[in-house]
Write a protein that holds these residues in place. Structure first.
Motif, PDB file in Angstrom:
ATOM      1  N   VAL A  98      -7.494  -1.621   3.252  1.00 49.10           N
ATOM      2  CA  VAL A  98      -6.340  -0.848   2.792  1.00 49.10           C
ATOM      3  C   VAL A  98      -5.419  -0.631   3.988  1.00 49.10           C
ATOM      4  CG1 VAL A  98      -5.591   1.343   1.790  1.00 49.10           C
ATOM      5  CG2 VAL A  98      -7.776   0.324   1.074  1.00 49.10           C
ATOM      6  N   GLU A  99      -4.202  -1.178   3.901  1.00 44.84           N
ATOM      7  CA  GLU A  99      -3.241  -1.002   4.995  1.00 44.84           C
ATOM      8  C   GLU A  99      -2.109  -0.109   4.519  1.00 44.84           C
ATOM      9  OE1 GLU A  99      -2.060  -4.463   7.152  1.00 44.84           O
ATOM     10  OE2 GLU A  99      -0.759  -3.270   8.469  1.00 44.84           O
ATOM     11  N   SER A 154       1.006   5.612  -3.716  1.00 45.66           N
ATOM     12  CA  SER A 154       2.173   5.370  -2.874  1.00 45.66           C
ATOM     13  C   SER A 154       3.369   5.043  -3.760  1.00 45.66           C
ATOM     14  CB  SER A 154       1.894   4.197  -1.915  1.00 45.66           C
ATOM     15  OG  SER A 154       3.057   3.843  -1.200  1.00 45.66           O
ATOM     16  N   ASP A 155       4.483   5.689  -3.491  1.00 46.35           N
ATOM     17  CA  ASP A 155       5.729   5.418  -4.231  1.00 46.35           C
ATOM     18  C   ASP A 155       5.532   5.442  -5.749  1.00 46.35           C
ATOM     19  OD1 ASP A 155       7.232   5.276  -1.975  1.00 46.35           O
ATOM     20  OD2 ASP A 155       7.522   3.085  -2.016  1.00 46.35           O
ATOM     21  N   TRP A 187      -3.247  -7.081  -3.110  1.00 54.40           N
ATOM     22  CA  TRP A 187      -2.486  -6.309  -4.085  1.00 54.40           C
ATOM     23  C   TRP A 187      -1.552  -5.365  -3.325  1.00 54.40           C
ATOM     24  CZ3 TRP A 187      -7.823  -6.825  -4.142  1.00 54.40           C
ATOM     25  CH2 TRP A 187      -8.356  -7.553  -5.211  1.00 54.40           C
ATOM     26  N   ARG A 188      -0.455  -4.981  -4.005  1.00 47.66           N
ATOM     27  CA  ARG A 188       0.482  -4.029  -3.420  1.00 47.66           C
ATOM     28  C   ARG A 188       0.558  -2.796  -4.320  1.00 47.66           C
ATOM     29  NH1 ARG A 188       3.956  -4.481   0.597  1.00 47.66           N
ATOM     30  NH2 ARG A 188       3.508  -6.691   0.847  1.00 47.66           N
ATOM     31  N   ILE A 189       0.360  -1.629  -3.741  1.00 48.63           N
ATOM     32  CA  ILE A 189       0.459  -0.360  -4.455  1.00 48.63           C
ATOM     33  C   ILE A 189       1.519   0.436  -3.704  1.00 48.63           C
ATOM     34  CG2 ILE A 189      -0.751   1.753  -5.193  1.00 48.63           C
ATOM     35  CD1 ILE A 189      -2.889  -1.138  -4.171  1.00 48.63           C
ATOM     36  N   GLY A 190       2.751   0.460  -4.235  1.00 49.77           N
ATOM     37  CA  GLY A 190       3.849   1.057  -3.475  1.00 49.77           C
ATOM     38  C   GLY A 190       3.977   0.365  -2.135  1.00 49.77           C
ATOM     39  N   ARG A 191       3.871   1.128  -1.042  1.00 49.06           N
ATOM     40  CA  ARG A 191       3.999   0.541   0.294  1.00 49.06           C
ATOM     41  C   ARG A 191       2.643   0.222   0.937  1.00 49.06           C
ATOM     42  NH1 ARG A 191       8.241   4.593   2.979  1.00 49.06           N
ATOM     43  NH2 ARG A 191       7.451   5.911   1.288  1.00 49.06           N
ATOM     44  N   VAL A 192       1.573   0.339   0.133  1.00 46.95           N
ATOM     45  CA  VAL A 192       0.217   0.061   0.626  1.00 46.95           C
ATOM     46  C   VAL A 192      -0.215  -1.323   0.158  1.00 46.95           C
ATOM     47  CG1 VAL A 192      -2.204   0.825   0.489  1.00 46.95           C
ATOM     48  CG2 VAL A 192      -0.357   2.520   0.590  1.00 46.95           C
ATOM     49  N   THR A 193      -0.930  -2.067   1.012  1.00 49.21           N
ATOM     50  CA  THR A 193      -1.543  -3.317   0.550  1.00 49.21           C
ATOM     51  C   THR A 193      -3.064  -3.179   0.589  1.00 49.21           C
ATOM     52  OG1 THR A 193      -1.605  -4.331   2.740  1.00 49.21           O
ATOM     53  CG2 THR A 193       0.354  -4.767   1.398  1.00 49.21           C
ATOM     54  N   VAL A 194      -3.721  -3.883  -0.324  1.00 49.52           N
ATOM     55  CA  VAL A 194      -5.179  -3.964  -0.336  1.00 49.52           C
ATOM     56  C   VAL A 194      -5.549  -5.447  -0.320  1.00 49.52           C
ATOM     57  CG1 VAL A 194      -7.304  -3.411  -1.590  1.00 49.52           C
ATOM     58  CG2 VAL A 194      -5.387  -1.803  -1.629  1.00 49.52           C
ATOM     59  N   GLN A 234      -9.361  13.850   2.208  1.00 51.87           N
ATOM     60  CA  GLN A 234      -8.054  13.181   2.280  1.00 51.87           C
ATOM     61  C   GLN A 234      -7.979  12.421   3.600  1.00 51.87           C
ATOM     62  OE1 GLN A 234      -5.261  14.176  -0.129  1.00 51.87           O
ATOM     63  NE2 GLN A 234      -4.278  12.287   0.592  1.00 51.87           N
ATOM     64  N   ILE A 235      -7.902  11.092   3.541  1.00 55.44           N
ATOM     65  CA  ILE A 235      -7.927  10.271   4.750  1.00 55.44           C
ATOM     66  C   ILE A 235      -6.543  10.235   5.396  1.00 55.44           C
ATOM     67  CG2 ILE A 235      -8.340   7.947   5.664  1.00 55.44           C
ATOM     68  CD1 ILE A 235     -10.265   7.553   3.253  1.00 55.44           C
ATOM     69  N   CYS A 236      -5.520  10.018   4.581  1.00 58.93           N
ATOM     70  CA  CYS A 236      -4.141   9.995   5.056  1.00 58.93           C
ATOM     71  C   CYS A 236      -3.262  10.266   3.829  1.00 58.93           C
ATOM     72  CB  CYS A 236      -3.799   8.650   5.708  1.00 58.93           C
ATOM     73  SG  CYS A 236      -4.031   7.230   4.640  1.00 58.93           S
ATOM     74  N   ASP A 237      -1.936  10.232   4.003  1.00 53.33           N
ATOM     75  CA  ASP A 237      -1.046  10.556   2.882  1.00 53.33           C
ATOM     76  C   ASP A 237      -1.386   9.749   1.629  1.00 53.33           C
ATOM     77  OD1 ASP A 237       0.314  12.371   4.311  1.00 53.33           O
ATOM     78  OD2 ASP A 237       2.105  11.130   4.680  1.00 53.33           O
ATOM     79  N   GLU A 238      -1.724   8.471   1.832  1.00 53.93           N
ATOM     80  CA  GLU A 238      -1.853   7.553   0.690  1.00 53.93           C
ATOM     81  C   GLU A 238      -3.275   7.353   0.190  1.00 53.93           C
ATOM     82  OE1 GLU A 238      -0.638   6.708   3.714  1.00 53.93           O
ATOM     83  OE2 GLU A 238       1.423   5.983   3.548  1.00 53.93           O
TER      84      GLU A 238
END
Ligand SMILES: [Zn+2]
Length: 284
Positions: free
Chosen positions: A61-62, A208-209, A4-11, A184-188
């Protein structure tokens, strides 16, 4: 492979096991007669007879600069598991993870939503008769509350084996960071406290986005609990707190465009919670 794509993140979903039926021990109220009328559960989450389909999978999660594996399934070669078929597994999980683009050394963060047997297994692997960390370049984020609970007092004999082969070796290798339930692990990506299944249980929020997703962990095991949030799992350590968490989370999710990615949801695994009569359903 499901991604899946969530903004600029993929799972990315990496499946270890999928089963149909045999999960009544977990959700005793989920009889065939109770499941069949919930028609949206078919075909992904139940079969024509009303048997539940369940999955054990990891979610990678990338983000722009992180590769986070969320829940590490059962693992190979483990012993003294309460469920006989979970002993001495030999699955292709690590090869499948590498084929998806994630050889173990590329993973930089491991998140365990809680310490149950099907969420910590691949924390370690058996090498030369010893349990060694599977992800040598990762920090393993473990909840301070969860860690404290299971390492001080608990009543489950079978947890001793799980801690000994899947948690302690990582701790002794110096790879564990104890974190709070809203870390909070990182921004996203951020942890979200969802207690009740275990005292320190967490979910993972991705943003993300302008898009948002939630990896559930086990605050619900199966989508039937979206239709029937009062159904607790026999694995819930505090059924009333687990029920309250489910109702609160489902109510919030039904009022926002959040992609819900279920940690044990089979088939399409993800969807959007929408109101359905007095409760909810999982729409595509
Ligand atoms: Zn689980």
């Amino acid at each position: 492979m499901t991604r899946w794509r969530i903004g600029r993140v993929t799972v990315t979903k990496i499946v270890e096991l999928e089963v149909t039926g045999g999960s009544r021990f977990l959700l005793p109220q989920a009889t065939y007669e109770a499941i069949l009328p919930i028609d949206w559960l078919r075909p992904d989450f139940a079969d024509e007879r009303g048997r539940l389909k369940m999955s054990i999978h990891a979610l990678v999660v990338e983000t722009r600069d992180r590769r986070i594996i969320v829940d590490t399934c059962l693992g190979n070669d483990k012993e003294n598991r309460r469920i006989p078929t979970w002993n001495r597994l030999q699955t292709s999980f690590l090869a499948d993870l590498a084929a998806a683009g994630y050889p173990p050394e590329r993973i930089d963060t491991v998140v365990c939503t809680h310490f149950h047997v099907d969420h910590v297994g691949w924390n370690t692997m058996l090498v030369g008769g010893r349990w060694v960390p599977t992800f040598p370049n990762a920090r393993y984020l473990m909840g301070r509350v969860e860690y404290g609970h299971w390492t001080s007092q608990h009543e489950r004999e079978d947890m001793n084996a799980v801690l000994a082969d899947s948690v302690t070796p990582v701790w002794e290798a110096g790879l564990v960071d104890l974190v709070e339930t809203d870390h909070q692990i990182c921004d996203e990506a951020r942890l979200v406290p969802t207690p009740g299944h275990t005292p320190g249980h967490v979910s993972l929020r991705i943003a993300s986005d302008g898009e948002e997703a939630l990896i559930t962990g086990d605050f619900m095991h199966h989508p039937c609990q979206i239709a029937l949030p009062d159904w607790s799992s026999t694995a819930d350590s505090d059924p009333e707190a687990a029920r309250a968490t489910r109702v609160q989370m489902l109510t919030r999710l039904a009022n926002a465009p959040v992609l819900v990615i279920g940690t044990h949801f089979a088939g399409r695994t993800a969807g959007h919670v929408v109101p359905d009569g007095p409760t909810f359903r999982l729409a595509p």
